[in-house]
Design a protein around this motif. Sequence first.
Motif, PDB file in Angstrom:
ATOM      1  N   LEU A  36       0.943  -1.209  -0.017  1.00  0.00           N
ATOM      2  CA  LEU A  36       0.112   0.084   0.133  1.00  0.00           C
ATOM      3  C   LEU A  36       0.716   1.336  -0.120  1.00  0.00           C
ATOM      4  O   LEU A  36       1.772   1.340   0.729  1.00  0.00           O
ATOM      5  CB  LEU A  36      -0.756   0.005   1.140  1.00  0.00           C
ATOM      6  N   SER A  37       0.266   2.134  -0.715  1.00  0.00           N
ATOM      7  CA  SER A  37       1.094   3.473  -0.740  1.00  0.00           C
ATOM      8  C   SER A  37      -0.022   4.704  -0.847  1.00  0.00           C
ATOM      9  O   SER A  37      -0.990   4.306  -1.064  1.00  0.00           O
ATOM     10  CB  SER A  37       2.045   3.515  -2.157  1.00  0.00           C
ATOM     11  N   ASP A  61      -0.293  -8.094  11.522  1.00  0.00           N
ATOM     12  CA  ASP A  61       0.993  -7.036  11.893  1.00  0.00           C
ATOM     13  C   ASP A  61       1.306  -6.290  10.845  1.00  0.00           C
ATOM     14  O   ASP A  61       1.689  -5.130  10.988  1.00  0.00           O
ATOM     15  CB  ASP A  61       2.141  -7.968  11.897  1.00  0.00           C
ATOM     16  N   ASP A  62       0.776  -6.648   9.119  1.00  0.00           N
ATOM     17  CA  ASP A  62       1.354  -5.549   8.283  1.00  0.00           C
ATOM     18  C   ASP A  62       0.318  -4.509   8.140  1.00  0.00           C
ATOM     19  O   ASP A  62       0.646  -3.514   7.648  1.00  0.00           O
ATOM     20  CB  ASP A  62       1.230  -6.500   7.136  1.00  0.00           C
ATOM     21  N   TRP A  63      -0.776  -4.456   8.942  1.00  0.00           N
ATOM     22  CA  TRP A  63      -1.580  -3.391   8.873  1.00  0.00           C
ATOM     23  C   TRP A  63      -1.234  -2.149   9.718  1.00  0.00           C
ATOM     24  O   TRP A  63      -1.659  -1.202   9.595  1.00  0.00           O
ATOM     25  CB  TRP A  63      -3.128  -3.894   9.256  1.00  0.00           C
ATOM     26  N   TYR A  64      -0.208  -2.220  10.605  1.00  0.00           N
ATOM     27  CA  TYR A  64       0.043  -1.245  11.506  1.00  0.00           C
ATOM     28  C   TYR A  64       0.845  -0.134  10.534  1.00  0.00           C
ATOM     29  O   TYR A  64       0.262   1.172  10.629  1.00  0.00           O
ATOM     30  CB  TYR A  64       0.940  -1.599  12.592  1.00  0.00           C
ATOM     31  N   ILE A  69      -0.650   4.839   6.679  1.00  0.00           N
ATOM     32  CA  ILE A  69      -0.704   5.315   5.503  1.00  0.00           C
ATOM     33  C   ILE A  69      -2.162   5.748   5.190  1.00  0.00           C
ATOM     34  O   ILE A  69      -2.289   6.993   4.754  1.00  0.00           O
ATOM     35  CB  ILE A  69      -0.092   4.475   4.325  1.00  0.00           C
ATOM     36  N   LEU A  70      -3.292   5.060   5.564  1.00  0.00           N
ATOM     37  CA  LEU A  70      -4.390   5.657   5.722  1.00  0.00           C
ATOM     38  C   LEU A  70      -4.964   6.745   6.534  1.00  0.00           C
ATOM     39  O   LEU A  70      -5.458   7.864   6.011  1.00  0.00           O
ATOM     40  CB  LEU A  70      -5.569   4.585   5.921  1.00  0.00           C
ATOM     41  N   GLN A  71      -4.016   6.933   7.608  1.00  0.00           N
ATOM     42  CA  GLN A  71      -4.351   8.005   8.497  1.00  0.00           C
ATOM     43  C   GLN A  71      -3.603   9.268   7.951  1.00  0.00           C
ATOM     44  O   GLN A  71      -4.217  10.434   8.050  1.00  0.00           O
ATOM     45  CB  GLN A  71      -3.959   7.637   9.701  1.00  0.00           C
ATOM     46  N   ASN A  72      -2.698   9.056   7.246  1.00  0.00           N
ATOM     47  CA  ASN A  72      -1.984  10.358   6.284  1.00  0.00           C
ATOM     48  C   ASN A  72      -2.568  10.708   5.071  1.00  0.00           C
ATOM     49  O   ASN A  72      -2.156  11.644   4.664  1.00  0.00           O
ATOM     50  CB  ASN A  72      -0.575  10.068   6.351  1.00  0.00           C
ATOM     51  N   ALA A  73      -3.582   9.985   4.678  1.00  0.00           N
ATOM     52  CA  ALA A  73      -3.936  10.063   3.409  1.00  0.00           C
ATOM     53  C   ALA A  73      -5.405  10.965   3.340  1.00  0.00           C
ATOM     54  O   ALA A  73      -6.062  11.022   4.568  1.00  0.00           O
ATOM     55  CB  ALA A  73      -4.373   8.572   2.680  1.00  0.00           C
TER      56      ALA A  73
END
Length: 164
Positions: A36-37, A61-64, A69-73
């Motif tokens: 994800l980016s 784990d990979d979701w952290y 990224i989602l919170q900054n988008a």
Amino acid sequence: MNATIVIYGSSTGTCEAIAEKIASKLGCKAMNVQNLSADIVAANQNLILGTSTWGAGELQDDWYDGLKILQNADLNGKTIAIFGCGDSSSYSDTFVSGMGELYNGIKSSGAHFIGSVATDGYTYDDSEAVVDGKFVGLPLDDVNEDDKTDGRIEAWIAQISPNL
């Protein structure tokens, strides 16, 4: 239909297989949250997010990093649906709580959330993913109730498709 992507985090392959099934039914792509980016978030109007639940109700784990990224988008105006994998028998006190962690992390983002599911028909003791008496997304127990998974996915897809 606007650009839609299924983003999943999977440790054992269960959530990945479900994400692929959902993506296939929606006619879109599924991708691991590790890839994800901000550009991918920006390019898709509809985000279908999937996670398994680990430990005492934590995200996969990979979701952290993906959640950051989602919170900054800019999610304002985007449509988000969430699905979660859990074990309602062995972990009935934290059933699909990882799904709740995702929701809680982005609920104030300005996104439009769809796909909540009634708790009827599920056996569990507690879940962080239940808000106002409904699951915030599609809960799946492919360990103990694999015979219900396909039907639950079909019903959920029918529910969210008109909003994508």
